[in-house]
Write an enzyme that holds these catalytic residues in place. Sequence first.
Site, short mmCIF file in Angstrom:
data_model
loop_
_atom_site.label_atom_id
_atom_site.label_comp_id
_atom_site.label_asym_id
_atom_site.label_seq_id
_atom_site.Cartn_x
_atom_site.Cartn_y
_atom_site.Cartn_z
N HIS A 67 0.80 -0.98 0.01
CA HIS A 67 0.10 0.11 0.12
C HIS A 67 0.84 1.25 0.09
CE1 HIS A 67 -3.50 2.45 1.15
NE2 HIS A 67 -2.58 3.25 1.76
N GLU A 68 1.76 1.38 1.18
CA GLU A 68 2.48 2.40 1.14
C GLU A 68 3.67 2.42 -0.11
OE1 GLU A 68 2.09 4.78 3.14
OE2 GLU A 68 0.66 3.62 4.30
#
Length: 446
Positions: free
Chosen positions: A18-19
């Site tokens: 996600h990051e």
Amino acid sequence: MHTLLAFIFAILILVSLHEFGHYIVARLCGVKVVRFSVGFGKPFFTRKRGDTEWCLAPIPLGGYVKMVDTREGEVSEADLPYAFDKQHPAKRIAIVAAGPLTNLALAVLLYGLSFSFGVTELRPYVGTVEPDTIAARAGFQSGDKIQSVNGTPVADWGSAQTEIVLNLEAGKVAVGVQTASGAQTVRTIDAAGTPEAGKIAKNQGYIGLMPFKITTVAGGVEKGSPAEKAGLKPGDRLTAADGKPIASWQEWANLTRQSPGKKITLTYERAGQTHTADIRPDTVEQPDHTLIGRVGLRPQPDRAWDAQIRRSYRPSVVRAFGMGWEKTVSHSWTTLKFFGKLISGNASVSHISGPLTIADIAGQSAELGLQSYLEFLALVSISLGVLNLLPVPVLDGGHLVFYTAEWIRGKPLGERVQNIGLRFGLALMMLMMAVAFFNDVTRLLG
């Protein structure tokens, strides 16, 4: 330990990617990234590479990408062109959207990988209706084919169960079925507000329907169990208990559950001959401290029925990833509908799960095998992606609203409006986290 490792690995994968979605698009858009962290708190691992500090922190409930931003401190003249808040709104929208979209793309890949190993589908047929349950009171019968739930068509057993459970506390649930005789009818479940419905919602539990037909033949006998000590073997057909005929396995299971430590005289058939045995069920304490009996017998499913409702096949790689896309879209839509029902008061907050429940499911799915764990990761990745796209300030979706409004207006929303929104979003997320932890604890306590 197994559960903890499965949970930590899941968080590392889902949060990192996600990051990383944010990070990659930020770099492509010319934004300087100062820190990439998986986990919150003081980092226990740090590695500097280029302009970015890569960190692992001890609280595995999320992560963040810290970019150069004039709103968060003084920025040197040389770094101003690379500051996040100095970019065109379109670039900021792309950077913010990249995280949750990466989660959704990951879900497609995980489902596709799982399906490439093989797929088992259960058609939405009712095999067994357990007596004195929500389903039994709604009039479900063995042989019913579930076609729709509150007007939403369902194609498989899992979809049917999900739709029923999510709608259970919202009011009456109209389940369209085709009976074993071919007639079209509606089974209406009216359980909203009942303790039973609340318990099912909290535990994502069992409404009394099973897709399999279960015979009164023993399919398995646990080692060291009362059943083994009484001489029972797989293949024995149970015919009577304390002189009363056994009509179904559910009847036998209910009797043993209600008889902890009490002697039961069981009559059974083996190779055409009738035998009797005295069985005293072990006493087992449930999480809610109630005592139940357990004899260690597993039923044998009806193999002809099983062959009728179960379809196993191995799709091509292209088809597997196409199915992964379809599954991701379907689950994303179900998740969005759930949040909509939650906001409108038509779904129970009991459905919200926190890290303890997720960790428990992570461990269970890992024990079931690679495919089960891959599909668990995909489902959590979808939840993470959809949740972050909700238009709630502090979430990615809230920032998307702010930057879209800025793009349309030609100037940012007022600082006061943004601060109020952020406070509201923070309060809402804190409330949701509190509910999730409360649900986790009450589930663990039974």
